[in-house]
Design a protein around this motif. Structure first.
Motif, mmCIF file in Angstrom:
data_model
loop_
_atom_site.group_PDB
_atom_site.id
_atom_site.type_symbol
_atom_site.label_atom_id
_atom_site.label_comp_id
_atom_site.label_asym_id
_atom_site.label_seq_id
_atom_site.Cartn_x
_atom_site.Cartn_y
_atom_site.Cartn_z
ATOM 1 N N LYS A 153 0.928 -1.038 -0.048
ATOM 2 C CA LYS A 153 -0.078 -0.075 0.102
ATOM 3 C C LYS A 153 0.938 1.130 0.189
ATOM 4 N N GLU A 154 0.183 2.519 -0.360
ATOM 5 C CA GLU A 154 1.084 3.824 -0.533
ATOM 6 C C GLU A 154 -0.003 4.789 0.067
ATOM 7 N N ILE A 155 0.477 5.980 0.230
ATOM 8 C CA ILE A 155 -0.205 7.015 0.759
ATOM 9 C C ILE A 155 0.099 8.202 -0.591
ATOM 10 N N VAL A 156 -1.024 8.495 -1.185
ATOM 11 C CA VAL A 156 -0.991 9.511 -2.024
ATOM 12 C C VAL A 156 -1.227 10.928 -1.757
ATOM 13 N N ILE A 157 -0.343 11.916 -1.858
ATOM 14 C CA ILE A 157 -0.597 13.307 -1.190
ATOM 15 C C ILE A 157 -0.329 14.338 -2.309
ATOM 16 N N GLY A 158 -0.814 15.526 -2.158
ATOM 17 C CA GLY A 158 -0.381 16.630 -3.175
ATOM 18 C C GLY A 158 0.386 17.617 -2.525
ATOM 19 N N ILE A 159 1.395 17.881 -3.065
ATOM 20 C CA ILE A 159 2.518 18.917 -2.912
ATOM 21 C C ILE A 159 2.728 20.196 -3.305
ATOM 22 N N PRO A 160 2.734 21.394 -2.828
ATOM 23 C CA PRO A 160 2.522 22.779 -3.455
ATOM 24 C C PRO A 160 4.011 22.894 -4.328
ATOM 25 N N GLU A 161 3.878 23.487 -5.389
ATOM 26 C CA GLU A 161 4.892 23.535 -6.270
ATOM 27 C C GLU A 161 6.204 24.154 -5.670
ATOM 28 N N ASP A 162 5.866 24.969 -4.557
ATOM 29 C CA ASP A 162 7.105 25.849 -4.144
ATOM 30 C C ASP A 162 7.836 24.793 -3.036
ATOM 31 N N LYS A 163 7.315 23.812 -2.714
ATOM 32 C CA LYS A 163 7.922 22.809 -1.855
ATOM 33 C C LYS A 163 8.319 21.439 -2.648
ATOM 34 N N VAL A 164 7.942 21.403 -3.598
ATOM 35 C CA VAL A 164 8.471 19.946 -4.274
ATOM 36 C C VAL A 164 9.949 19.741 -4.125
#
Length: 369
Positions: free
Chosen positions: A205-216
């Motif tokens: 299993k895995e966790i899917v998250i969204g990261i803002p472009e300024d923190k990638v």
């Protein structure tokens, strides 16, 4: 007899003197300002960011029929545990079976023609051995036999193909897992390849998250990734960044991070909410304060330090920015209490009172929830 003007003036003066004697001088109140403060701490945590995400299976297949047709049965529902090879849906096989029967008939006809050509070739070979026919006639019969055999081979391949097509009327699961979505119902006509069932593979299993472009770029280098479930916030395990999307999501404008979780987090169920925390360490502890704690005067930066209920202005050296916090490289030390709100209303030596129970540790830079 009316009183003289002189007597009236004297009476007014006496009345004013009496009233002045009764009034007391106003007491002077001491100016005590209410402020919010934090207690400075040194921390070697360079990045401390948290993002919420969803637990998903690492492999999730969108299954569809290899052939088109009308769905006549559905064997599973959402949440059904399935095994590899289990039937999920069934198409009407009648047309496919008729095509299979036609291919079989063509194969039988081709085999009959081949057998006839083979027998005729054998007879002409015997005649040739007795010199009753020419070599040219024998070569013609050999060519006829080879062509008939080639036709049989072609019809066999066609028959096997049609047999496979008939078998494709049943949609089988290609792995052990759980059904997460059903996208078609009985009676619906589907074309080849249209996804009708989604199956999440059992196991990783895995966790899917969204990261803002300024923190990638910052977070992709963070080695310490911790994962905890919203249902069990006191238990965290180490995660690993498995995949980073190279393209931002067109609707949210965030980049998708996939964080692999170990099998030890067995309580993680598909669809659960989880929190991923990123943290890295610095060589030396850093002191961070909110931006609101800084007091600017004559191009110099300072903070108000509270000592025994009185504030003192202390010049500081700014070492950098960490999210919404400022890193102080000098001027203060851990353990001191610093004002974080109302800095522009204070003056040196002024007494203050702390609002609420805000005396605590400085927040981590860039924390997000």
């Amino acid at each position: 007899m009316a009183a003289s003007p002189k007597i009236s003036v004297i009476a007014s003066l006496l009345l004013a003197a009496a009233l002045a004697g009764c009034s007391r001088p106003a007491e002077k109140t001491e100016d005590i300002r209410p402020v919010r403060v934090i207690k400075l701490v040194g921390s070697d945590v360079d990045v401390n960011a948290e993002f919420s995400g969803e637990v998903r299976a690492r492999v999730e297949s969108r299954l569809g029929f290899r052939v088109g047709g009308k769905i006549i049965s559905r064997k599973v529902d959402v949440g059904t545990l399935v095994r590899k090879g289990q039937v999920l849906m069934q198409l009407d096989p009648q047309d496919l079976q008729l095509s299979q029967a036609q291919a079989l008939a063509n194969l039988r006809a081709a085999e009959t023609n081949r057998d006839l050509a083979k027998a005729e070739l054998a007879r002409y070979q015997e005649l040739r051995s007795k010199s009753f026919v020419s070599q040219t006639v024998l070569d013609s019969k050999e060519s006829t036999y080879k062509a008939a055999q080639a036709t049989v081979d072609a019809q066999q391949a066609m028959y096997r193909g049609q047999s496979n097509q008939a078998a494709y009327s049943a949609l089988l699961s290609d792995t052990d897992g759980v059904v997460t979505s059903v996208d078609a119902e009985i009676g619906q006509v589907v074309s080849p390849g249209t996804p009708v069932v989604r199956v999440a593979k059992s196991g990783e299993k895995e966790i899917v998250i969204g990261i803002p472009e300024d923190k990638v770029d910052t977070l992709r280098q963070v080695p310490d990734v911790q994962v905890r479930l919203w249902a069990d916030p006191d238990h965290s395990v180490a995660g690993r960044i498995r995949e980073i999307s190279p393209v931002a999501d067109p609707s949210t404008r965030t980049y998708t991070f996939k964080v692999a979780i170990p099998d030890s987090l067995a309580e993680a169920k598909l669809g659960m909410t989880a929190v991923v925390q990123f943290a890295s360490r610095t060589a030396t502890p850093q002191i961070k304060v909110p931006l609101t704690a800084l007091f600017y005067e004559k191009s110099a930066s300072s903070v108000w330090v509270v000592e025994n209920g009185v504030v003192r202005l202390v010049p500081v050296t700014i070492g950098g920015v960490a999210g919404n916090d400022i890193i102080l490289a000098g001027g203060v030390q851990a353990g001191q209490t610093v004002v974080t709100a109302g800095v522009n209303l204070l003056k040196p030596g002024q007494k203050v009172t702390i609002l609420g129970d805000d005396l605590g540790m400085a927040p981590a830079a860039g924390a997000q929830k």
